[in-house]
Design an enzyme around this catalytic site. Structure first.
Site, PDB file in Angstrom:
ATOM      1  N   GLN A  50     -20.743   1.162  -2.664  1.00 61.64           N
ATOM      2  CA  GLN A  50     -20.156   0.218  -1.708  1.00 61.64           C
ATOM      3  C   GLN A  50     -19.778   0.922  -0.406  1.00 61.64           C
ATOM      4  O   GLN A  50     -18.826   0.560   0.268  1.00 61.64           O
ATOM      5  CB  GLN A  50     -18.926  -0.457  -2.324  1.00 61.64           C
ATOM      6  CG  GLN A  50     -19.234  -1.391  -3.457  1.00 61.64           C
ATOM      7  CD  GLN A  50     -19.991  -2.637  -3.014  1.00 61.64           C
ATOM      8  OE1 GLN A  50     -19.973  -3.033  -1.857  1.00 61.64           O
ATOM      9  NE2 GLN A  50     -20.681  -3.260  -3.950  1.00 61.64           N
ATOM     10  N   SER A  51     -20.542   1.937  -0.032  1.00 61.11           N
ATOM     11  CA  SER A  51     -20.236   2.785   1.118  1.00 61.11           C
ATOM     12  C   SER A  51     -20.283   2.035   2.446  1.00 61.11           C
ATOM     13  O   SER A  51     -21.303   1.441   2.805  1.00 61.11           O
ATOM     14  CB  SER A  51     -21.235   3.945   1.157  1.00 61.11           C
ATOM     15  OG  SER A  51     -21.131   4.646   2.367  1.00 61.11           O
ATOM     16  N   ASN A  52     -19.172   2.084   3.196  1.00 63.80           N
ATOM     17  CA  ASN A  52     -19.149   1.527   4.550  1.00 63.80           C
ATOM     18  C   ASN A  52     -20.031   2.356   5.479  1.00 63.80           C
ATOM     19  O   ASN A  52     -20.654   1.823   6.398  1.00 63.80           O
ATOM     20  CB  ASN A  52     -17.721   1.485   5.091  1.00 63.80           C
ATOM     21  CG  ASN A  52     -16.883   0.447   4.391  1.00 63.80           C
ATOM     22  OD1 ASN A  52     -17.383  -0.600   3.997  1.00 63.80           O
ATOM     23  ND2 ASN A  52     -15.618   0.725   4.230  1.00 63.80           N
TER      24      ASN A  52
END
Length: 95
Positions: A50-52
């Site tokens: 879920q890396s921004n």
């Protein structure tokens, strides 16, 4: 003014569209400019599922005509379900 002070504020939420808001874009400005100046066609980055950072990189690459390649880490085992289509993973797959 009484103190002869000028105050400038940079709002990270105003430095890009919804896909590029936040502090991640400052670093990407330099990295992607370098990639373009070197004639690169694609960018590879790695992060959590879920890396921004991955989301911002994918969006910025597409805006600049670069092809993003994301390596998304997870603690999941191969036999378990995939990332699915939620949160940043959904956005990553869309761009």
């Amino acid at each position: 003014s009484k103190y002869n002070i000028s105050l400038y504020i940079k709002r990270d939420d105003m430095s890009g569209g919804i896909e590029l808001g936040g502090n991640k874009i400052r670093k990407l400005e330099f990295l992607l400019a370098d990639a373009l100046s070197l004639g690169r066609k694609s960018v590879i980055t790695i992060g959590g599922e879920q890396s921004n950072h991955c989301r911002a990189t994918a969006s910025a690459c597409r805006l600049l005509g670069l092809v993003p390649h994301l390596i998304l880490r997870s603690g999941r085992r191969k036999e378990e379900e995939e990332f699915g289509l939620v949160g940043n993973v959904l956005v990553d797959r869309m761009v």
